[in-house]
Design a protein around this motif. Sequence first.
Motif, PDB file in Angstrom:
ATOM      1  N   GLN A  30       0.818  -1.218   0.000  1.00 21.64           N
ATOM      2  CA  GLN A  30       0.000   0.000   0.000  1.00 21.64           C
ATOM      3  C   GLN A  30       0.852   1.269   0.000  1.00 21.64           C
ATOM      4  N   ASN A 121      -8.013   8.931   9.405  1.00 23.43           N
ATOM      5  CA  ASN A 121      -8.051   7.700  10.207  1.00 23.43           C
ATOM      6  C   ASN A 121      -6.781   7.560  11.053  1.00 23.43           C
ATOM      7  N   GLU A 125      -5.734   6.958  15.051  1.00 27.15           N
ATOM      8  CA  GLU A 125      -4.913   5.791  15.396  1.00 27.15           C
ATOM      9  C   GLU A 125      -3.666   6.241  16.170  1.00 27.15           C
ATOM     10  N   PHE A 131      -2.793   6.114  24.951  1.00 25.21           N
ATOM     11  CA  PHE A 131      -3.333   5.310  26.064  1.00 25.21           C
ATOM     12  C   PHE A 131      -2.250   4.366  26.575  1.00 25.21           C
TER      13      PHE A 131
ATOM     14  N   LEU B 120     -16.555   8.980   8.702  1.00 24.87           N
ATOM     15  CA  LEU B 120     -15.339   8.428   9.300  1.00 24.87           C
ATOM     16  C   LEU B 120     -15.036   9.152  10.613  1.00 24.87           C
ATOM     17  N   ASN B 121     -15.075  10.477  10.560  1.00 19.65           N
ATOM     18  CA  ASN B 121     -14.808  11.271  11.764  1.00 19.65           C
ATOM     19  C   ASN B 121     -15.851  10.992  12.852  1.00 19.65           C
ATOM     20  N   PHE B 124     -15.578   7.823  15.043  1.00 22.10           N
ATOM     21  CA  PHE B 124     -14.691   7.890  16.205  1.00 22.10           C
ATOM     22  C   PHE B 124     -15.293   8.779  17.300  1.00 22.10           C
ATOM     23  N   ALA B 141     -10.688   2.032  25.733  1.00 20.40           N
ATOM     24  CA  ALA B 141      -9.480   2.528  25.060  1.00 20.40           C
ATOM     25  C   ALA B 141      -8.904   1.457  24.135  1.00 20.40           C
ATOM     26  N   LEU B 144     -11.073   1.168  21.141  1.00 21.62           N
ATOM     27  CA  LEU B 144     -10.874   2.303  20.249  1.00 21.62           C
ATOM     28  C   LEU B 144      -9.577   2.148  19.452  1.00 21.62           C
ATOM     29  N   GLN B 145      -8.571   1.570  20.068  1.00 26.03           N
ATOM     30  CA  GLN B 145      -7.324   1.333  19.326  1.00 26.03           C
ATOM     31  C   GLN B 145      -7.570   0.376  18.161  1.00 26.03           C
ATOM     32  N   THR B 148      -9.498   2.165  15.387  1.00 26.22           N
ATOM     33  CA  THR B 148      -8.697   3.079  14.566  1.00 26.22           C
ATOM     34  C   THR B 148      -7.701   2.320  13.686  1.00 26.22           C
ATOM     35  N   ARG B 149      -7.265   1.128  14.126  1.00 21.41           N
ATOM     36  CA  ARG B 149      -6.206   0.420  13.395  1.00 21.41           C
ATOM     37  C   ARG B 149      -6.740  -0.394  12.217  1.00 21.41           C
ATOM     38  N   PRO B 151      -9.460  -0.294  10.277  1.00 20.02           N
ATOM     39  CA  PRO B 151      -9.930   0.358   9.053  1.00 20.02           C
ATOM     40  C   PRO B 151      -8.867   1.208   8.357  1.00 20.02           C
ATOM     41  N   GLY B 152      -7.685   1.309   8.944  1.00 16.93           N
ATOM     42  CA  GLY B 152      -6.682   2.275   8.491  1.00 16.93           C
ATOM     43  C   GLY B 152      -5.684   1.758   7.472  1.00 16.93           C
ATOM     44  N   ILE B 153      -4.512   2.387   7.463  1.00 18.78           N
ATOM     45  CA  ILE B 153      -3.512   2.080   6.430  1.00 18.78           C
ATOM     46  C   ILE B 153      -2.907   0.689   6.587  1.00 18.78           C
ATOM     47  N   TYR B 154      -3.016   0.100   7.761  1.00 20.40           N
ATOM     48  CA  TYR B 154      -2.561  -1.286   7.940  1.00 20.40           C
ATOM     49  C   TYR B 154      -3.751  -2.230   7.977  1.00 20.40           C
ATOM     50  N   ILE B 157      -7.918   0.618   4.479  1.00 23.12           N
ATOM     51  CA  ILE B 157      -7.433   1.588   3.488  1.00 23.12           C
ATOM     52  C   ILE B 157      -6.228   1.029   2.722  1.00 23.12           C
ATOM     53  N   GLY B 158      -5.399   0.252   3.422  1.00 25.02           N
ATOM     54  CA  GLY B 158      -4.304  -0.429   2.731  1.00 25.02           C
ATOM     55  C   GLY B 158      -4.843  -1.303   1.608  1.00 25.02           C
ATOM     56  N   GLN B 160      -7.748  -1.136   0.150  1.00 27.87           N
ATOM     57  CA  GLN B 160      -8.424  -0.307  -0.848  1.00 27.87           C
ATOM     58  C   GLN B 160      -7.404   0.314  -1.807  1.00 27.87           C
TER      59      GLN B 160
END
Lengths: 297, 297
Positions: A30, A121, A125, A131, B120-121, B124, B141, B144-145, B148-149, B151-154, B157-158, B160
């Motif tokens: 990516q 995003n 993250e 935390f 997206l905003n 969260f 917490a 939430l980590q 955020t992780r 759906p993200g670049i790892y 989105i990666g 996608q």
Amino acid sequence: MPSIKEQLSKKIEKIEQTIDFYLPEEKGLQKTVLSAMNYSVKAGGKRLRPMLMAETYEMFGGADSSVIEPFMAAIEMIHTYSLIHDDLPALDNDALRRGMPTAHIKFGEAMAILAGDALLNYAFETAAKAFDGTHKDIQTAKALQILTRKPGIYGMIGGQTVDVEQENKAISFDTLMYIHNNKTAALIECAMMIGAVLAGASEKEVSMIEQIANKVGIAFQIEDDILDVVSTSEEIGKPAGSDEKNGKNTYVLFKGIEQSKKDAEQYTREALQIFDELEYKNPFLRELLLYLVGRKN
Amino acid sequence: MPSIKEQLSKKIEKIEQTIDFYLPEEKGLQKTVLSAMNYSVKAGGKRLRPMLMAETYEMFGGADSSVIEPFMAAIEMIHTYSLIHDDLPALDNDALRRGMPTAHIKFGEAMAILAGDALLNYAFETAAKAFDGTHKDIQTAKALQILTRKPGIYGMIGGQTVDVEQENKAISFDTLMYIHNNKTAALIECAMMIGAVLAGASEKEVSMIEQIANKVGIAFQIEDDILDVVSTSEEIGKPAGSDEKNGKNTYVLFKGIEQSKKDAEQYTREALQIFDELEYKNPFLRELLLYLVGRKN
């Protein structure tokens, strides 16, 4: 004593190291989206939001870099994502930003959309990395609530929505102020409030900080509107008069340059008045707030 | 005992009430973006991710709706934002989704970009409402980590990013699996892991849930690839064969329909094997996992 400009460039350098630390490594399948993210964040800027956050944190006695730094990086990522999406053909259609090709010019439109999503995003993250399972997490949770609220639909995106819809339309002064309060000031409020919350400031102090940041944010935006009218392209890194070209309603359009200047000064004065009522002091931050709204000096 | 379909539609109804509760009211100057958000979330769908989250939460003994519900709404917002941006002209350029006009057709491209950003905003922002200042915040917490992780670049989105870049190109099977693992499975993992974490599951259990969810996610995506080849437009709510039309590499393209079916079954079998090793039980969830990968039955 070094001038504010000298102090600023030293602090900007340090902030950029912090931001760099939290940016993703450009590797993996990516990689393109990671490069587009980093390109856009590294394209420069005054790093105003992380600076205001760090200075406010310091003012209230905060001293834990492992908590404040992820949030400093996060707010700059949020600011950058908003610029990438703002520049897209369907929105402002800007090819240049800070004198450099915008993300969609450099990486294509699909990748610019994804890079913006990715930065938004990744901001959360990154902040969520603060935390650590200790009692400090209560403050981190509060800071994260602010970091999610102020850039969102009751903050920056709200302002951006109305800004997009008002182009080439006659709007009221109230609507213009809604845009400035949300599109610009909300993220300044976000930055300074998070600095205060993470340092353990009281609710009253956080509320005073919110007011200060709001007034500084509005003054800052008025200055930006003025700058767009009176500057050359070279000075501001984008085509001068581009607001007018885009059919944007600006503060100057409503009030004229002279009154706009006076109003910016008034907002700044009010901000400093509240600032001086605070028990805690940070002379550099005070000077910075003054400097911000007279950026040409 | 009611059939799985009857149970499903009852559960979907309840989940949609939960999601609705957390969607913004359509009022204020920024109303357009709020309408575009709500339109897209309410456009239907199986509510699979919040359902998997809620069922996993229940399986591990979770019983606090004030904690799980914000996360259920949040993951559906994230799923929906990804669809809105995926459908944009610069990406898949789809005019229909679930038989209805996509967001950019209905609200214009600028507003669709902003509505995606907003969802997206707001995802969260919504999840962060689960913090309540008690000891439970440690689990919130952690959840939430994950939110955020994954759906993200790892994660999503990666996947996608690589999916966008591979269109009309020959890619390896490994690259295809990277896309499926990240674009599809990551959000299923996210849903089930958050359910487990919020209910206080052990690290080992959360890791088993991650493996189960990954295998179910892959099986689900293979079924989707098969469905696109063998179904009519009416059945799937988008033009049949649209993957092929878009020059997408699919599992079926590599393995053929028969082998793809076998592989989907194999992934499902492996998922259920781990599922049955868990100390906690949820017969409905077990049936749901089976149902998911044979959606036509």
